[in-house]
Design a protein around this motif. Structure first.
Motif, PDB file in Angstrom:
ATOM      1  N   ALA A 187      44.783  48.376  22.762  1.00  0.00           N
ATOM      2  CA  ALA A 187      43.705  48.570  23.753  1.00  0.00           C
ATOM      3  C   ALA A 187      42.717  47.414  23.769  1.00  0.00           C
ATOM      4  CB  ALA A 187      42.978  49.884  23.466  1.00  0.00           C
ATOM      5  N   GLU A 188      42.322  46.923  22.616  1.00  0.00           N
ATOM      6  CA  GLU A 188      41.320  45.851  22.555  1.00  0.00           C
ATOM      7  C   GLU A 188      41.838  44.586  23.241  1.00  0.00           C
ATOM      8  OE1 GLU A 188      38.733  43.336  19.223  1.00  0.00           O
ATOM      9  OE2 GLU A 188      39.939  45.077  18.620  1.00  0.00           O
ATOM     10  N   LYS A 189      43.068  44.229  22.919  1.00  0.00           N
ATOM     11  CA  LYS A 189      43.675  43.036  23.507  1.00  0.00           C
ATOM     12  C   LYS A 189      43.830  43.196  25.023  1.00  0.00           C
ATOM     13  CE  LYS A 189      47.777  40.120  23.111  1.00  0.00           C
ATOM     14  NZ  LYS A 189      49.077  39.941  22.415  1.00  0.00           N
ATOM     15  N   ILE A 190      44.255  44.371  25.446  1.00  0.00           N
ATOM     16  CA  ILE A 190      44.453  44.635  26.875  1.00  0.00           C
ATOM     17  C   ILE A 190      43.120  44.572  27.617  1.00  0.00           C
ATOM     18  CG2 ILE A 190      45.147  46.406  28.554  1.00  0.00           C
ATOM     19  CD1 ILE A 190      47.206  47.359  26.461  1.00  0.00           C
ATOM     20  N   SER A 191      42.103  45.201  27.042  1.00  0.00           N
ATOM     21  CA  SER A 191      40.779  45.232  27.679  1.00  0.00           C
ATOM     22  C   SER A 191      40.202  43.829  27.846  1.00  0.00           C
ATOM     23  CB  SER A 191      39.831  46.095  26.841  1.00  0.00           C
ATOM     24  OG  SER A 191      38.549  46.125  27.413  1.00  0.00           O
ATOM     25  N   LYS A 192      40.335  43.028  26.794  1.00  0.00           N
ATOM     26  CA  LYS A 192      39.793  41.664  26.828  1.00  0.00           C
ATOM     27  C   LYS A 192      40.424  40.847  27.952  1.00  0.00           C
ATOM     28  CE  LYS A 192      39.583  37.433  24.062  1.00  0.00           C
ATOM     29  NZ  LYS A 192      39.965  36.795  22.778  1.00  0.00           N
ATOM     30  N   ASN A 193      41.750  40.944  28.058  1.00  0.00           N
ATOM     31  CA  ASN A 193      42.460  40.136  29.050  1.00  0.00           C
ATOM     32  C   ASN A 193      42.295  40.678  30.472  1.00  0.00           C
ATOM     33  OD1 ASN A 193      44.208  37.866  27.677  1.00  0.00           O
ATOM     34  ND2 ASN A 193      44.301  39.666  26.310  1.00  0.00           N
ATOM     35  N   LEU A 194      42.168  41.986  30.616  1.00  0.00           N
ATOM     36  CA  LEU A 194      41.905  42.542  31.954  1.00  0.00           C
ATOM     37  C   LEU A 194      40.529  42.125  32.454  1.00  0.00           C
ATOM     38  CD1 LEU A 194      43.360  46.178  31.691  1.00  0.00           C
ATOM     39  CD2 LEU A 194      44.193  44.330  33.162  1.00  0.00           C
ATOM     40  N   ASN A 195      39.546  42.136  31.557  1.00  0.00           N
ATOM     41  CA  ASN A 195      38.191  41.720  31.941  1.00  0.00           C
ATOM     42  C   ASN A 195      38.165  40.244  32.339  1.00  0.00           C
ATOM     43  OD1 ASN A 195      36.947  44.213  31.604  1.00  0.00           O
ATOM     44  ND2 ASN A 195      36.595  43.873  29.409  1.00  0.00           N
ATOM     45  N   GLU A 196      38.906  39.439  31.584  1.00  0.00           N
ATOM     46  CA  GLU A 196      38.967  38.007  31.900  1.00  0.00           C
ATOM     47  C   GLU A 196      39.586  37.791  33.279  1.00  0.00           C
ATOM     48  OE1 GLU A 196      38.574  33.926  31.497  1.00  0.00           O
ATOM     49  OE2 GLU A 196      37.725  35.524  30.255  1.00  0.00           O
ATOM     50  N   ALA A 197      40.690  38.517  33.515  1.00  0.00           N
ATOM     51  CA  ALA A 197      41.359  38.385  34.825  1.00  0.00           C
ATOM     52  C   ALA A 197      40.449  38.872  35.948  1.00  0.00           C
ATOM     53  CB  ALA A 197      42.673  39.184  34.814  1.00  0.00           C
ATOM     54  N   ASN A 198      39.754  39.975  35.701  1.00  0.00           N
ATOM     55  CA  ASN A 198      38.851  40.546  36.718  1.00  0.00           C
ATOM     56  C   ASN A 198      37.712  39.589  37.030  1.00  0.00           C
ATOM     57  OD1 ASN A 198      37.995  42.683  38.467  1.00  0.00           O
ATOM     58  ND2 ASN A 198      36.451  43.247  36.941  1.00  0.00           N
ATOM     59  N   ASN A 199      37.171  38.957  35.992  1.00  0.00           N
ATOM     60  CA  ASN A 199      36.072  38.003  36.176  1.00  0.00           C
ATOM     61  C   ASN A 199      36.515  36.811  37.014  1.00  0.00           C
ATOM     62  OD1 ASN A 199      34.255  39.543  34.749  1.00  0.00           O
ATOM     63  ND2 ASN A 199      34.709  38.530  32.775  1.00  0.00           N
ATOM     64  N   GLN A 200      37.712  36.319  36.709  1.00  0.00           N
ATOM     65  CA  GLN A 200      38.209  35.154  37.431  1.00  0.00           C
ATOM     66  C   GLN A 200      38.460  35.467  38.914  1.00  0.00           C
ATOM     67  OE1 GLN A 200      38.361  32.025  36.351  1.00  0.00           O
ATOM     68  NE2 GLN A 200      37.522  32.732  34.368  1.00  0.00           N
ATOM     69  N   LEU A 201      38.980  36.672  39.140  1.00  0.00           N
ATOM     70  CA  LEU A 201      39.231  37.059  40.535  1.00  0.00           C
ATOM     71  C   LEU A 201      37.922  37.302  41.295  1.00  0.00           C
ATOM     72  CD1 LEU A 201      42.242  39.502  40.026  1.00  0.00           C
ATOM     73  CD2 LEU A 201      42.317  37.314  41.243  1.00  0.00           C
ATOM     74  N   SER A 202      36.919  37.691  40.571  1.00  0.00           N
ATOM     75  CA  SER A 202      35.634  38.025  41.229  1.00  0.00           C
ATOM     76  C   SER A 202      34.741  36.807  41.441  1.00  0.00           C
ATOM     77  CB  SER A 202      34.878  39.066  40.374  1.00  0.00           C
ATOM     78  OG  SER A 202      35.655  40.234  40.240  1.00  0.00           O
ATOM     79  N   ASN A 203      35.055  35.706  40.779  1.00  0.00           N
ATOM     80  CA  ASN A 203      34.201  34.511  40.874  1.00  0.00           C
ATOM     81  C   ASN A 203      34.454  33.719  42.169  1.00  0.00           C
ATOM     82  OD1 ASN A 203      32.809  34.955  38.536  1.00  0.00           O
ATOM     83  ND2 ASN A 203      34.154  33.700  37.243  1.00  0.00           N
ATOM     84  N   ASN A 204      34.068  34.329  43.286  1.00  0.00           N
ATOM     85  CA  ASN A 204      34.088  33.643  44.599  1.00  0.00           C
ATOM     86  C   ASN A 204      35.463  33.218  45.080  1.00  0.00           C
ATOM     87  OD1 ASN A 204      31.250  33.828  44.784  1.00  0.00           O
ATOM     88  ND2 ASN A 204      31.048  31.964  43.525  1.00  0.00           N
ATOM     89  N   ILE A 205      36.537  33.634  44.359  1.00  0.00           N
ATOM     90  CA  ILE A 205      37.881  33.231  44.805  1.00  0.00           C
ATOM     91  C   ILE A 205      38.163  33.800  46.182  1.00  0.00           C
ATOM     92  CG2 ILE A 205      40.351  33.543  44.388  1.00  0.00           C
ATOM     93  CD1 ILE A 205      39.828  33.248  41.440  1.00  0.00           C
ATOM     94  N   LEU A 206      37.898  35.085  46.344  1.00  0.00           N
ATOM     95  CA  LEU A 206      38.177  35.722  47.641  1.00  0.00           C
ATOM     96  C   LEU A 206      37.248  35.169  48.736  1.00  0.00           C
ATOM     97  CD1 LEU A 206      38.749  39.425  46.474  1.00  0.00           C
ATOM     98  CD2 LEU A 206      40.474  37.789  47.238  1.00  0.00           C
TER      99      LEU A 206
END
Length: 487
Positions: free
Chosen positions: A159-178
């Protein structure tokens, strides 16, 4: 026995057994090869057999009798067979009837055992089946449940590893990419009419934009859902442990466990509905017992009568063999508590060699000379019913002489009319009875001893009888030998 200095010994025997029930070929060759290494090779007509198979075969072919080597006559299990052979005319029909009932009796017992005819066994089986079916159905297993649990456990453990990487992916997608892609779309829309390639690229970019929007929403949801309860992990572990335990007992997969549960549920129903069938089998068993007991009693009475008759004949032979004080008898004991394949009786040959002594088992007779004559008396009376074709008498004349020796020779001569008799002897009255005589000698040369066997002609037989009779080959000794030979 292996000669000193040699690696193995080899013995081969050629037999002619007409009308034998064991092999189609009447000519049979038996061999045995024993090596120092312990390797043991036995063959019957070229076919390899075990030592026990060879022994069993030869016990039906050759009966060896020596002072301390009486095979079949000392085997108590053969006594009933010998008595029944002697009584075959009176017993054969009854034994066939009894055997038919006995076979049916054993079949019914087997059927009862298969169908839990024993009440205690039935209850034990039902208790076990009820326990198993309850354990399976209370588990409430579902197809593919194990895979789903394993997958969920894997997520919880990481869970810890999954959470860390999902948050990273979510942050990158949310940083003005769209937002940046949206601006690019608006820019291309302004020029799409100038060239078809612009419009194609615009469509591809819009498609990617929509895909990225979906992916961004999914990653965001994944990130929010990664939270878990510690109790959930405990519950999953316990559930997987239960499934593993059931798989160890009832099947390799959940499908097999569920199927096993259905089968034993049906088996419980079958057993609980067997009462009527089992009752009929038990009734049949009691009827068969009554029939066997009735037939067995008739067989018992005939055996007692024939045992007395056979004992009298053997005792007459013992008198003829200079054993006037010996008393042979046959014990016929009715066992009312057991049914045997041969009836209700236990049979044993007994002998009392001196007046005032109790009858004892043949095997307990001490004197070799007495045992030899007792055995010979039995064999003389039973010669016509004894199925073993070859009899070897190995120095059974030890301890007897004079009239008894002459009688022993006559008995062997009588037995030889129905059996192949081979006798090793040092007594002239016995040797004189032989149809063929062989002289066995040992010679030493070069520090090795060799045994030779030579068939004697009539002149050599007379000389040898004279030699073992008086120690010389004088005219008187030769005349005595001729007299023995012609008697």
């Amino acid at each position: 026995m292996i000669r000193h200095g040699e690696n193995f010994s080899f013995v081969e025997l050629s037999l002619f057994l007409p009308n034998n029930n064991m092999y189609e070929d009447e000519n049979i060759v038996v061999s045995r090869e024993v090596h120092l290494s312990g390797r043991n090779l036995c063959k019957i007509n070229g076919r390899m057999v075990t030592v026990s198979e060879l022994k069993e075969f030869m016990q039906n072919v050759i009966d060896i009798h020596g002072q301390n080597d009486n095979q079949s006559i000392l085997d108590v299990s053969s006594h009933l067979e010998l008595l029944d052979s002697y009584s075959s005319n009176e017993l054969s029909s009854l034994l066939e009837q009894y055997n038919n009932e006995y076979n049916e009796y054993m079949n019914v017992k087997l059927e009862l055992s298969k169908n839990y005819g024993d009440d205690k066994e039935k209850m034990r089986k039902l208790d076990l089946l009820h326990y198993q079916v309850n354990e399976i159905f209370e588990a409430n297993l579902k197809e593919n449940e194990e895979n789903e649990l394993e997958s969920r456990r894997e997520i919880i453990l990481n869970a810890e590893k999954i959470s860390k990487n999902l948050n990273e992916a979510n942050n990158q997608l949310s940083n003005n990419i769209l937002d940046n892609i949206s601006i690019a779309i608006h820019s291309l829309e302004k020029i799409e009419n100038f060239d078809s390639s612009y419009s194609d690229t615009l469509e591809r970019l819009k498609s990617s934009y929509y895909d990225l929007q979906d992916i961004s929403r999914d990653v965001s949801v994944f990130s929010e859902d990664i939270d878990f309860d510690e109790n959930e992990q405990t519950q999953i572990e316990e559930r997987l442990d239960l499934i593993f335990s059931l798989k160890r007992k009832y099947g390799n997969t959940i499908s097999e466990i569920i199927e096993y549960g259905k089968n034993i549920k049906q088996e419980i129903t079958d057993i609980e509905n067997l009462d009527g069938y089992i009752t009929s089998l038990k009734t049949k068993l009691e009827t068969l017992k009554l029939n066997m007991f009735e037939i067995g009693k008739k067989i018992h009475n005939i055996r007692i009568e024939k045992a007395q008759e056979l004992s009298e004949k053997i005792n007459n032979e013992l008198i003829d063999l200079e054993m006037q004080n010996a008393k042979f008898s046959i014990s016929v004991t009715l066992d009312e508590n057991n049914f045997y394949k041969t009836g209700l009786d236990k049979i044993e040959f007994l002998i009392s060699t001196n007046i005032g002594e109790n009858a004892k088992s043949l095997i307990k007779i001490a004197s070799g000379g007495e045992m030899s004559r007792i055995m010979l008396a039995i064999k003389t009376v039973l010669a016509n019913v004894d199925q073993i074709p070859i009899m070897i008498f190995d120095e059974i004349d030890t301890g007897i002489s004079g009239i008894a020796a002459n009688k022993v020779g006559e008995k062997m001569k009588s037995i030889s009319k129905t059996h192949q008799v081979i006798c090793v002897t040092h007594l002239a009255p016995i040797a004189a009875k032989g149809n063929h005589n062989y002289f066995i000698s040992k010679n030493t040369a070069n520090n090795k001893t060799k045994t030779s066997v030579k068939e004697l002609n009539e002149e050599e037989i007379i000389k040898e009888i004279a030699r073992i009779s008086s120690g010389s080959t004088s005219n008187i000794a030769l005349e005595h030998a001729k007299e023995l030979r012609s008697a």
